[in-house]
Design a protein around this motif. Sequence first.
Motif, PDB file in Angstrom:
ATOM      1  N   ARG A  39       0.836  -1.203   0.000  1.00 13.16           N
ATOM      2  CA  ARG A  39       0.000   0.000   0.000  1.00 13.16           C
ATOM      3  C   ARG A  39       0.873   1.256   0.000  1.00 13.16           C
ATOM      4  N   PHE A  40       0.476   2.204  -0.823  1.00 14.65           N
ATOM      5  CA  PHE A  40       1.084   3.533  -0.813  1.00 14.65           C
ATOM      6  C   PHE A  40      -0.021   4.504  -0.406  1.00 14.65           C
ATOM      7  N   ALA A  41       0.264   5.332   0.587  1.00 17.54           N
ATOM      8  CA  ALA A  41      -0.755   6.251   1.101  1.00 17.54           C
ATOM      9  C   ALA A  41      -0.180   7.651   1.264  1.00 17.54           C
ATOM     10  N   LEU A  42      -1.083   8.620   1.196  1.00 17.86           N
ATOM     11  CA  LEU A  42      -0.678   9.998   1.441  1.00 17.86           C
ATOM     12  C   LEU A  42      -1.847  10.792   1.993  1.00 17.86           C
ATOM     13  N   LEU A  43      -1.502  11.829   2.736  1.00 19.30           N
ATOM     14  CA  LEU A  43      -2.468  12.822   3.194  1.00 19.30           C
ATOM     15  C   LEU A  43      -2.228  14.078   2.386  1.00 19.30           C
ATOM     16  N   MET A  44      -3.295  14.781   2.068  1.00 18.74           N
ATOM     17  CA  MET A  44      -3.148  15.974   1.245  1.00 18.74           C
ATOM     18  C   MET A  44      -4.176  17.025   1.627  1.00 18.74           C
ATOM     19  N   ASN A  45      -3.894  18.237   1.219  1.00 17.72           N
ATOM     20  CA  ASN A  45      -4.844  19.334   1.306  1.00 17.72           C
ATOM     21  C   ASN A  45      -5.299  19.586  -0.130  1.00 17.72           C
ATOM     22  N   ARG A  62      -8.836  18.503   3.913  1.00 16.30           N
ATOM     23  CA  ARG A  62      -7.876  17.482   4.296  1.00 16.30           C
ATOM     24  C   ARG A  62      -8.410  16.152   3.790  1.00 16.30           C
ATOM     25  N   SER A  63      -7.597  15.432   3.039  1.00 14.09           N
ATOM     26  CA  SER A  63      -8.033  14.192   2.398  1.00 14.09           C
ATOM     27  C   SER A  63      -6.940  13.143   2.472  1.00 14.09           C
ATOM     28  N   ALA A  64      -7.355  11.902   2.353  1.00 12.13           N
ATOM     29  CA  ALA A  64      -6.432  10.768   2.301  1.00 12.13           C
ATOM     30  C   ALA A  64      -6.599  10.073   0.955  1.00 12.13           C
ATOM     31  N   LEU A  65      -5.486   9.622   0.399  1.00  7.76           N
ATOM     32  CA  LEU A  65      -5.490   8.882  -0.859  1.00  7.76           C
ATOM     33  C   LEU A  65      -4.569   7.685  -0.679  1.00  7.76           C
ATOM     34  N   TYR A  66      -5.057   6.501  -1.046  1.00  8.16           N
ATOM     35  CA  TYR A  66      -4.152   5.359  -0.999  1.00  8.16           C
ATOM     36  C   TYR A  66      -4.395   4.415  -2.161  1.00  8.16           C
ATOM     37  N   PHE A  67      -3.345   3.657  -2.449  1.00  4.87           N
ATOM     38  CA  PHE A  67      -3.336   2.704  -3.547  1.00  4.87           C
ATOM     39  C   PHE A  67      -2.977   1.336  -2.978  1.00  4.87           C
ATOM     40  N   VAL A 118       2.045  -1.414  -9.850  1.00  4.70           N
ATOM     41  CA  VAL A 118       0.864  -2.007  -9.218  1.00  4.70           C
ATOM     42  C   VAL A 118       0.453  -3.304  -9.917  1.00  4.70           C
ATOM     43  N   GLU A 119      -0.150  -4.185  -9.134  1.00  8.36           N
ATOM     44  CA  GLU A 119      -0.682  -5.439  -9.668  1.00  8.36           C
ATOM     45  C   GLU A 119      -2.034  -5.207 -10.348  1.00  8.36           C
ATOM     46  N   TYR A 120      -2.719  -4.163  -9.941  1.00  9.81           N
ATOM     47  CA  TYR A 120      -4.053  -3.812 -10.444  1.00  9.81           C
ATOM     48  C   TYR A 120      -4.352  -2.391  -9.975  1.00  9.81           C
ATOM     49  N   ILE A 121      -5.406  -1.804 -10.507  1.00  6.77           N
ATOM     50  CA  ILE A 121      -5.830  -0.468 -10.065  1.00  6.77           C
ATOM     51  C   ILE A 121      -6.799  -0.624  -8.907  1.00  6.77           C
ATOM     52  N   GLU A 122      -6.423  -0.075  -7.768  1.00  6.42           N
ATOM     53  CA  GLU A 122      -7.348   0.101  -6.657  1.00  6.42           C
ATOM     54  C   GLU A 122      -6.871   1.307  -5.870  1.00  6.42           C
ATOM     55  N   ALA A 123      -7.617   2.382  -5.983  1.00  9.90           N
ATOM     56  CA  ALA A 123      -7.287   3.620  -5.274  1.00  9.90           C
ATOM     57  C   ALA A 123      -8.526   4.111  -4.549  1.00  9.90           C
ATOM     58  N   ARG A 124      -8.293   4.739  -3.403  1.00  6.85           N
ATOM     59  CA  ARG A 124      -9.396   5.311  -2.622  1.00  6.85           C
ATOM     60  C   ARG A 124      -9.021   6.723  -2.206  1.00  6.85           C
ATOM     61  N   LEU A 125      -9.965   7.637  -2.386  1.00  4.62           N
ATOM     62  CA  LEU A 125      -9.816   9.027  -1.972  1.00  4.62           C
ATOM     63  C   LEU A 125     -10.959   9.337  -1.021  1.00  4.62           C
ATOM     64  N   ALA A 126     -10.630   9.898   0.143  1.00  4.73           N
ATOM     65  CA  ALA A 126     -11.667  10.230   1.125  1.00  4.73           C
ATOM     66  C   ALA A 126     -11.303  11.524   1.840  1.00  4.73           C
ATOM     67  N   ASP A 127     -12.281  12.423   1.915  1.00  3.64           N
ATOM     68  CA  ASP A 127     -12.112  13.621   2.734  1.00  3.64           C
ATOM     69  C   ASP A 127     -12.179  13.219   4.196  1.00  3.64           C
ATOM     70  N   ALA A 130     -11.962  18.028   7.748  1.00  2.08           N
ATOM     71  CA  ALA A 130     -11.474  19.395   7.911  1.00  2.08           C
ATOM     72  C   ALA A 130     -11.542  20.145   6.584  1.00  2.08           C
ATOM     73  N   ALA A 131     -12.039  21.388   6.633  1.00  2.00           N
ATOM     74  CA  ALA A 131     -12.110  22.242   5.437  1.00  2.00           C
ATOM     75  C   ALA A 131     -11.851  23.679   5.860  1.00  2.00           C
ATOM     76  N   TRP A 132     -11.242  24.452   4.981  1.00  2.00           N
ATOM     77  CA  TRP A 132     -10.937  25.851   5.276  1.00  2.00           C
ATOM     78  C   TRP A 132     -10.854  26.635   3.974  1.00  2.00           C
ATOM     79  N   ALA A 133     -10.951  27.953   4.096  1.00  2.00           N
ATOM     80  CA  ALA A 133     -10.877  28.825   2.919  1.00  2.00           C
ATOM     81  C   ALA A 133      -9.479  28.734   2.320  1.00  2.00           C
ATOM     82  N   ALA A 134      -9.420  28.559   1.013  1.00  2.00           N
ATOM     83  CA  ALA A 134      -8.132  28.492   0.314  1.00  2.00           C
ATOM     84  C   ALA A 134      -7.507  29.880   0.265  1.00  2.00           C
TER      85      ALA A 134
END
Length: 143
Positions: A39-45, A62-67, A118-127, A130-134
């Motif tokens: 698994r490869f994961a990251l947190l992002m804004n 604030r969101s998380a994305l992983y593969f 990757v062996e196959y495509i499987e990715a998940r993105l979830a907020d 947390a949210a704020w003005a850009a």
Amino acid sequence: MTDLKLIALDTEDLEIISAHAQDAIIRTADMGYAKGDKRFALLMNRFDWESDKPRGKGLRKRSALYFNGVTHAAFAGFDPAAPEGVVELLAIVFEPTDAPSGIIELRLAGGGTVRLTVEYIEARLADLGAAWAAAAKPSHRLD
């Protein structure tokens, strides 16, 4: 304001996640590869394009994305170990090698990349709630 939750199991799904993650800001310390879990994961804004107002600067969330199914991760054009490093995600693309396996590439501003074998495509993105003005709305030159 609804939290986004997406899953990608093919290239079309991955393109949708890519569109929602475009212009996300990622601290290099907030990304990592768990070899044992494949698994490869990251947190992002991420910039919330769907809530953007024509005259406003929009929101960041604030969101998380992983593969899953990741057998190798490689980095180019930036130092992934830099404790204060920050990158901007421009796009996520898939290049098949021996279907369903292939390379998922996270293309970053300034020419950096994260290449995931990757062996196959499987990715998940979830907020994550947390949210704020850009501070500013992202813009790109159309060269």
